[in-house]
Design a protein around this motif. Structure first.
Motif, PDB file in Angstrom:
ATOM      1  N   ILE A  72      59.793  -4.702 -18.560  1.00 31.49           N
ATOM      2  CA  ILE A  72      60.409  -4.343 -19.673  1.00 31.49           C
ATOM      3  C   ILE A  72      60.516  -5.832 -20.356  1.00 31.49           C
ATOM      4  O   ILE A  72      60.234  -6.013 -21.694  1.00 31.49           O
ATOM      5  N   GLU A  73      61.100  -6.761 -19.658  1.00 27.22           N
ATOM      6  CA  GLU A  73      61.232  -7.939 -20.293  1.00 27.22           C
ATOM      7  C   GLU A  73      60.070  -8.776 -20.817  1.00 27.22           C
ATOM      8  O   GLU A  73      60.005  -9.055 -21.870  1.00 27.22           O
ATOM      9  N   ALA A  74      58.825  -8.468 -19.812  1.00 29.70           N
ATOM     10  CA  ALA A  74      57.577  -9.022 -20.317  1.00 29.70           C
ATOM     11  C   ALA A  74      57.092  -8.318 -21.596  1.00 29.70           C
ATOM     12  O   ALA A  74      56.489  -9.119 -22.391  1.00 29.70           O
ATOM     13  N   LEU A  75      57.322  -7.112 -21.726  1.00 33.44           N
ATOM     14  CA  LEU A  75      56.521  -6.318 -22.893  1.00 33.44           C
ATOM     15  C   LEU A  75      57.654  -6.768 -24.125  1.00 33.44           C
ATOM     16  O   LEU A  75      57.052  -6.990 -25.098  1.00 33.44           O
ATOM     17  N   GLU A  76      58.980  -6.926 -23.851  1.00 32.82           N
ATOM     18  CA  GLU A  76      59.615  -7.402 -25.293  1.00 32.82           C
ATOM     19  C   GLU A  76      59.120  -8.755 -25.625  1.00 32.82           C
ATOM     20  O   GLU A  76      59.006  -9.138 -26.844  1.00 32.82           O
TER      21      GLU A  76
ATOM     22  N   PHE B 227      48.968  -9.752 -25.678  1.00 32.70           N
ATOM     23  CA  PHE B 227      49.048  -9.440 -24.266  1.00 32.70           C
ATOM     24  C   PHE B 227      50.010  -8.141 -23.987  1.00 32.70           C
ATOM     25  O   PHE B 227      50.291  -7.742 -23.148  1.00 32.70           O
ATOM     26  N   CYS B 228      50.391  -7.564 -25.319  1.00 37.46           N
ATOM     27  CA  CYS B 228      50.891  -6.290 -25.135  1.00 37.46           C
ATOM     28  C   CYS B 228      50.406  -5.057 -24.338  1.00 37.46           C
ATOM     29  O   CYS B 228      51.124  -4.504 -23.409  1.00 37.46           O
ATOM     30  N   LEU B 229      49.228  -5.108 -24.314  1.00 39.01           N
ATOM     31  CA  LEU B 229      48.380  -3.830 -23.863  1.00 39.01           C
ATOM     32  C   LEU B 229      48.739  -3.858 -22.372  1.00 39.01           C
ATOM     33  O   LEU B 229      49.036  -2.821 -21.722  1.00 39.01           O
TER      34      LEU B 229
ATOM     35  N   GLY C   8      40.945  -9.546 -40.919  1.00 39.20           N
ATOM     36  CA  GLY C   8      42.591  -9.258 -40.589  1.00 39.20           C
ATOM     37  C   GLY C   8      42.463  -8.796 -39.229  1.00 39.20           C
ATOM     38  O   GLY C   8      41.399  -7.909 -38.851  1.00 39.20           O
ATOM     39  N   THR C   9      43.506  -8.791 -38.640  1.00 33.84           N
ATOM     40  CA  THR C   9      43.812  -8.112 -37.195  1.00 33.84           C
ATOM     41  C   THR C   9      45.088  -7.337 -37.264  1.00 33.84           C
ATOM     42  O   THR C   9      45.670  -7.477 -38.265  1.00 33.84           O
ATOM     43  N   LEU C  10      45.290  -6.413 -36.328  1.00 35.39           N
ATOM     44  CA  LEU C  10      46.441  -5.523 -36.579  1.00 35.39           C
ATOM     45  C   LEU C  10      47.364  -5.881 -35.170  1.00 35.39           C
ATOM     46  O   LEU C  10      47.926  -4.932 -34.475  1.00 35.39           O
ATOM     47  N   GLN C  11      47.106  -7.277 -34.591  1.00 33.90           N
ATOM     48  CA  GLN C  11      48.038  -7.564 -33.374  1.00 33.90           C
ATOM     49  C   GLN C  11      49.480  -6.973 -33.359  1.00 33.90           C
ATOM     50  O   GLN C  11      49.793  -6.432 -32.539  1.00 33.90           O
ATOM     51  N   ARG C  12      50.196  -7.665 -34.523  1.00 29.17           N
ATOM     52  CA  ARG C  12      51.580  -7.185 -34.420  1.00 29.17           C
ATOM     53  C   ARG C  12      52.014  -5.663 -34.482  1.00 29.17           C
ATOM     54  O   ARG C  12      52.768  -5.225 -33.847  1.00 29.17           O
TER      55      ARG C  12
END
Length: 231
Positions: free
Chosen positions: A26-30, A39-41, A129-133
Motif C-alpha cells: 500500500i505504501e509503495a503504491l502511495e 511505477f504505479c502499474l 503529452g503523456t498521461l502518467q499522473r
C-alpha cells in the motif's frame, strides 16, 4: 497533502492481523502515485495478485498457469458471494455487485493496457503529452476500491463448505499446534510473524495431518511403554 489509499488504509484498521502484510505494498503504491507514476502499474498489479493468491485458496479456486491477470480477477469475483443474508433480493444483489466489481476490473485492465502503449507511460519526445499522473491516480483509485472491498468481503464472512471444517480441524488440535510452535521458530514474512503450525496447516494440510498422526502415534507408544513398566 500526501496521497492516501483511504479504503486500503481502512482495511488495515478493520483487519489488522490479516491485512498487515499488505502495508508495504500500500505504501509503495502511495509513493508511486505521489512521485513516481511510471511505477504505479507494478504496484497495482502486486496488490491485485495478493488478492488472487489470498482469497482464491479460501474459495477453493485453483488458477491455471496460463490464466492471465484479467482471468484470475474475473474468476475470483465470479466465485465470491456478495449477497445479503435473508434479503428477499439476495440473488439480484449478488448479480449486480458482481457486475459492478467486474466493471471496475475491466476499467483497471483498460488503463493498464493504455499505459503500456509506447510513450504513454514512459514518455518519448518532449513534444508528446503523456498521461502518467492521470493513469496513476485512476489506477490507484480503482485498486483502492476493488482490492479493499474484495478483502473485506472475504474476511468478514465465514467460508462455506469444507473450508469451515478445515478451520475447525486446526482449532481442535491445540495440543499438536502447541507442539509444532514449540519445536519451530516463528515464520517472518514482510515484517509480519506467523505461528509455524498455522503456516503449515494453511499451506500444506496433507503435511500437517501426516506430522500430527506421527506425533499422536509417538504419544500413544510412549503411553503404552509407560503402562508396561508400571505393570
Amino acid at each position: 497533502m500526501p496521497y492516501s489509499l483511504q479504503m486500503l488504509r481502512a482495511l488495515l484498521e478493520l483487519h489488522p492481523d490479516r491485512a498487515e502484510p499488505l502495508r508495504i505494498h500500500i505504501e509503495a503504491l502511495e509513493r508511486s502515485i505521489e512521485s513516481q507514476p511510471a511505477f504505479c502499474l507494478q504496484s497495482v498489479r502486486t496488490l491485485f495478485e495478493a488478492a488472487h493468491s489470498t482469497i482464491g485458496p479460501r474459495l477453493g479456486i485453483e488458477f491455471r498457469k496460463k490464466d492471465g491477470f484479467p482471468d484470475r480477477m474475473r474468476g475470483l469475483i465470479e466465485a465470491m458471494d456478495f449477497s445479503l443474508t435473508d434479503h428477499p433480493n439476495a440473488a439480484d444483489i449478488n448479480e449486480h455487485i458482481k457486475a459492478l466489481t467486474k466493471g471496475i476490473d475491466d476499467v483497471a485492465v483498460a488503463l493498464a493496457k493504455l499505459s503500456n502503449v509506447p510513450n504513454m507511460r514512459h514518455g518519448g519526445s518532449l513534444d508528446w503529452g503523456t498521461l502518467q499522473r492521470q493513469h496513476a491516480l485512476m489506477l490507484g483509485g480503482l485498486c483502492d476500491s476493488l482490492v479493499a472491498f474484495l478483502f473485506d468481503v472475504a474476511w468478514s464472512r465465514a467460508v462455506p463448505g469444507p473450508q469451515d471444517e478445515g478451520a475447525a480441524t486446526y482449532s481442535t488440535n491445540a495440543a499438536f499446534n502447541e507442539h509444532l510452535d514449540a519445536e519451530y521458530d516463528m515464520v517472518g514474512i514482510a515484517g509480519a510473524s506467523f505461528q509455524p503450525s498455522y503456516v503449515l496447516f494453511h499451506l500444506d494440510e496433507t503435511a500437517y495431518d501426516a506430522a500430527r498422526l506421527d506425533w499422536e502415534a509417538e504419544g500413544l507408544n510412549a503411553g503404552n511403554q509407560g503402562a508396561e513398566i508400571a505393570a
